[in-house]
Design an enzyme around this catalytic site. Structure first.
Site, PDB file in Angstrom:
ATOM      1  N   CYS A  29       0.825  -1.209   0.000  1.00  0.00           N
ATOM      2  CA  CYS A  29       0.000   0.000   0.000  1.00  0.00           C
ATOM      3  C   CYS A  29       0.864   1.266   0.000  1.00  0.00           C
ATOM      4  O   CYS A  29       1.573   1.534   0.968  1.00  0.00           O
ATOM      5  CB  CYS A  29      -0.920  -0.047   1.222  1.00  0.00           C
ATOM      6  N   CYS A  32       0.099   3.735   2.804  1.00  0.00           N
ATOM      7  CA  CYS A  32       0.560   3.151   4.075  1.00  0.00           C
ATOM      8  C   CYS A  32       2.060   3.416   4.261  1.00  0.00           C
ATOM      9  O   CYS A  32       2.504   3.764   5.351  1.00  0.00           O
ATOM     10  CB  CYS A  32       0.304   1.651   4.114  1.00  0.00           C
TER      11      CYS A  32
END
Length: 105
Positions: A29, A32
């Site tokens: 991600c 993230c």
């Protein structure tokens, strides 16, 4: 203080914490990865007031299911094991700091 990594759905330390920030993310991600250094900064800035944890949603499927993680990054303030505030998606360092400050009182 450093961010404590949750492995194998083991949340005993998280649930024992008086006030905690949990960052649920995934290795693949992009947002993230972008938020990870900010979470690390928050762990240092709020040391003594807040325990900070990270859990990879794919490595901790039981935790992700229990917390109803639908999107990542997913940040939660937890007090004595209960979610009291949640934020989904990327935010800048000043915005996250303000969010944490407002929710750990």
């Amino acid at each position: 203080m450093t961010v404590k990594k949750i492995m194998n759905d083991d949340v005993a330390e998280l649930e024992a914490s008086k006030v905690a920030l949990l960052d649920v993310s995934a290795e693949w991600c992009g947002p993230c990865k972008a938020i990870a250094p900010i979470v690390e900064e928050l762990s240092e800035e709020f040391a003594g007031r807040l325990d900070v944890f990270n859990a990879d949603a794919e490595e901790n499927p039981g935790l992700a299911k229990r917390l109803r993680i639908m999107s990542i990054p997913n940040l939660m303030i937890m007090k004595e094991g209960k979610v009291t505030a949640r934020h989904v998606g990327f935010q800048s360092a000043p915005e996250l700091k303000e969010w944490v400050e407002a929710n750990i009182q």
